[in-house]
Design a protein around this motif. Structure first.
Motif, PDB file in Angstrom:
ATOM      1  N   GLY A 147       0.811  -1.214   0.000  1.00 22.74           N
ATOM      2  CA  GLY A 147       0.000   0.000   0.000  1.00 22.74           C
ATOM      3  C   GLY A 147       0.843   1.261   0.000  1.00 22.74           C
ATOM      4  N   ARG A 148       1.909   1.264   0.789  1.00 24.85           N
ATOM      5  CA  ARG A 148       2.785   2.440   0.840  1.00 24.85           C
ATOM      6  C   ARG A 148       3.460   2.691  -0.502  1.00 24.85           C
ATOM      7  NH1 ARG A 148       5.220   3.660   6.442  1.00 24.85           N
ATOM      8  NH2 ARG A 148       3.756   2.634   7.828  1.00 24.85           N
ATOM      9  N   ILE A 149       3.969   1.621  -1.109  1.00 31.71           N
ATOM     10  CA  ILE A 149       4.633   1.760  -2.401  1.00 31.71           C
ATOM     11  C   ILE A 149       3.637   2.240  -3.457  1.00 31.71           C
ATOM     12  CG2 ILE A 149       5.740   0.480  -4.281  1.00 31.71           C
ATOM     13  CD1 ILE A 149       7.089  -1.231  -2.062  1.00 31.71           C
ATOM     14  N   ALA A 150       2.451   1.654  -3.469  1.00 27.65           N
ATOM     15  CA  ALA A 150       1.430   2.071  -4.433  1.00 27.65           C
ATOM     16  C   ALA A 150       1.090   3.546  -4.257  1.00 27.65           C
ATOM     17  CB  ALA A 150       0.185   1.197  -4.282  1.00 27.65           C
ATOM     18  N   ASP A 151       0.954   3.994  -3.016  1.00 22.28           N
ATOM     19  CA  ASP A 151       0.652   5.409  -2.765  1.00 22.28           C
ATOM     20  C   ASP A 151       1.752   6.316  -3.311  1.00 22.28           C
ATOM     21  OD1 ASP A 151      -1.748   4.851  -1.495  1.00 22.28           O
ATOM     22  OD2 ASP A 151      -0.945   5.115   0.534  1.00 22.28           O
ATOM     23  N   VAL A 152       2.998   5.972  -3.031  1.00 20.13           N
ATOM     24  CA  VAL A 152       4.120   6.798  -3.487  1.00 20.13           C
ATOM     25  C   VAL A 152       4.186   6.831  -5.011  1.00 20.13           C
ATOM     26  CG1 VAL A 152       6.644   6.912  -3.580  1.00 20.13           C
ATOM     27  CG2 VAL A 152       5.503   6.551  -1.394  1.00 20.13           C
ATOM     28  N   LEU A 153       3.949   5.680  -5.640  1.00 18.95           N
ATOM     29  CA  LEU A 153       4.038   5.600  -7.104  1.00 18.95           C
ATOM     30  C   LEU A 153       2.739   6.016  -7.789  1.00 18.95           C
ATOM     31  CD1 LEU A 153       6.043   2.262  -7.450  1.00 18.95           C
ATOM     32  CD2 LEU A 153       6.920   4.606  -7.483  1.00 18.95           C
ATOM     33  N   GLN A 154       1.738   6.320  -7.007  1.00 14.47           N
ATOM     34  CA  GLN A 154       0.432   6.767  -7.496  1.00 14.47           C
ATOM     35  C   GLN A 154      -0.206   5.761  -8.450  1.00 14.47           C
ATOM     36  OE1 GLN A 154       1.102  10.743  -9.001  1.00 14.47           O
ATOM     37  NE2 GLN A 154       1.225  11.561  -6.938  1.00 14.47           N
ATOM     38  N   VAL A 155      -0.211   4.507  -7.999  1.00 18.27           N
ATOM     39  CA  VAL A 155      -0.872   3.431  -8.731  1.00 18.27           C
ATOM     40  C   VAL A 155      -1.725   2.647  -7.749  1.00 18.27           C
ATOM     41  CG1 VAL A 155       0.939   3.214 -10.484  1.00 18.27           C
ATOM     42  CG2 VAL A 155       1.058   1.813  -8.418  1.00 18.27           C
ATOM     43  N   ARG A 156      -2.569   1.789  -8.278  1.00 13.69           N
ATOM     44  CA  ARG A 156      -3.338   0.892  -7.415  1.00 13.69           C
ATOM     45  C   ARG A 156      -2.436  -0.263  -6.981  1.00 13.69           C
ATOM     46  NH1 ARG A 156      -7.602  -1.669 -10.730  1.00 13.69           N
ATOM     47  NH2 ARG A 156      -5.814  -1.803 -12.095  1.00 13.69           N
ATOM     48  N   PRO A 157      -2.624  -0.789  -5.781  1.00 10.92           N
ATOM     49  CA  PRO A 157      -1.816  -1.943  -5.387  1.00 10.92           C
ATOM     50  C   PRO A 157      -1.884  -3.078  -6.404  1.00 10.92           C
ATOM     51  CG  PRO A 157      -2.942  -1.068  -3.480  1.00 10.92           C
ATOM     52  CD  PRO A 157      -3.477  -0.324  -4.676  1.00 10.92           C
ATOM     53  N   ALA A 158      -3.039  -3.285  -6.996  1.00  6.96           N
ATOM     54  CA  ALA A 158      -3.188  -4.348  -7.994  1.00  6.96           C
ATOM     55  C   ALA A 158      -2.270  -4.138  -9.192  1.00  6.96           C
ATOM     56  CB  ALA A 158      -4.640  -4.437  -8.451  1.00  6.96           C
ATOM     57  N   ASP A 159      -1.981  -2.877  -9.527  1.00 13.19           N
ATOM     58  CA  ASP A 159      -1.079  -2.602 -10.646  1.00 13.19           C
ATOM     59  C   ASP A 159       0.323  -3.129 -10.372  1.00 13.19           C
ATOM     60  OD1 ASP A 159      -3.097  -1.287 -12.073  1.00 13.19           O
ATOM     61  OD2 ASP A 159      -2.549   0.661 -11.228  1.00 13.19           O
ATOM     62  N   LEU A 160       0.721  -3.144  -9.119  1.00 12.32           N
ATOM     63  CA  LEU A 160       2.042  -3.642  -8.760  1.00 12.32           C
ATOM     64  C   LEU A 160       2.093  -5.163  -8.765  1.00 12.32           C
ATOM     65  CD1 LEU A 160       2.902  -1.207  -5.847  1.00 12.32           C
ATOM     66  CD2 LEU A 160       3.651  -1.080  -8.236  1.00 12.32           C
ATOM     67  N   LEU A 161       0.950  -5.804  -8.719  1.00 11.90           N
ATOM     68  CA  LEU A 161       0.882  -7.263  -8.694  1.00 11.90           C
ATOM     69  C   LEU A 161       0.544  -7.852 -10.053  1.00 11.90           C
ATOM     70  CD1 LEU A 161      -1.109  -7.672  -5.373  1.00 11.90           C
ATOM     71  CD2 LEU A 161       1.364  -7.828  -5.703  1.00 11.90           C
ATOM     72  N   ASP A 162       0.289  -7.002 -11.043  1.00 10.96           N
ATOM     73  CA  ASP A 162      -0.118  -7.434 -12.373  1.00 10.96           C
ATOM     74  C   ASP A 162       0.963  -8.322 -12.982  1.00 10.96           C
ATOM     75  OD1 ASP A 162      -1.048  -7.766 -14.925  1.00 10.96           O
ATOM     76  OD2 ASP A 162      -1.270  -5.634 -15.352  1.00 10.96           O
ATOM     77  N   GLN A 163       0.604  -9.522 -13.348  1.00  9.05           N
ATOM     78  CA  GLN A 163       1.563 -10.468 -13.904  1.00  9.05           C
ATOM     79  C   GLN A 163       1.872 -10.208 -15.375  1.00  9.05           C
ATOM     80  OE1 GLN A 163       3.324 -12.717 -12.054  1.00  9.05           O
ATOM     81  NE2 GLN A 163       2.372 -11.523 -10.452  1.00  9.05           N
ATOM     82  N   THR A 164       1.240  -9.221 -15.986  1.00 11.29           N
ATOM     83  CA  THR A 164       1.553  -8.878 -17.372  1.00 11.29           C
ATOM     84  C   THR A 164       2.583  -7.764 -17.402  1.00 11.29           C
ATOM     85  OG1 THR A 164      -0.336  -7.370 -17.525  1.00 11.29           O
ATOM     86  CG2 THR A 164      -0.685  -9.635 -18.244  1.00 11.29           C
TER      87      THR A 164
END
Length: 71
Positions: free
Chosen positions: A44-61
């Motif tokens: 959540g912290r990383i997603a907030d800093v990068l201004q993306v949804r947490p799911a975007d960081l887990l996207d396998q594509t």
């Protein structure tokens, strides 16, 4: 895990990201290399800093987020 892709899109170093989430560069490096698992809090912290949804960081594509034309 697409942390590296999103981080580089933001033109941010591992050290900068680590500082912004209260961790060190080694922690970010280990996440990006798959040597360490993320906690939900760190995700959540990383997603907030990068201004993306947490799911975007887990996207396998490899970080491909839908463009407006994909919607």
């Amino acid at each position: 895990m697409c942390v590296r892709l999103e981080r580089t899109r933001c033109d941010m170093s591992q050290e900068q990201l680590g500082q912004l989430i209260g961790r060190d560069q080694a922690y970010i490096s280990q996440i990006e290399s798959g040597k360490r698992s993320l906690t939900l809090d760190s995700l959540g912290r990383i997603a907030d800093v990068l201004q993306v949804r947490p799911a975007d960081l887990l996207d396998q594509t490899f970080g491909r987020r839908p463009s407006k034309s994909d919607s």
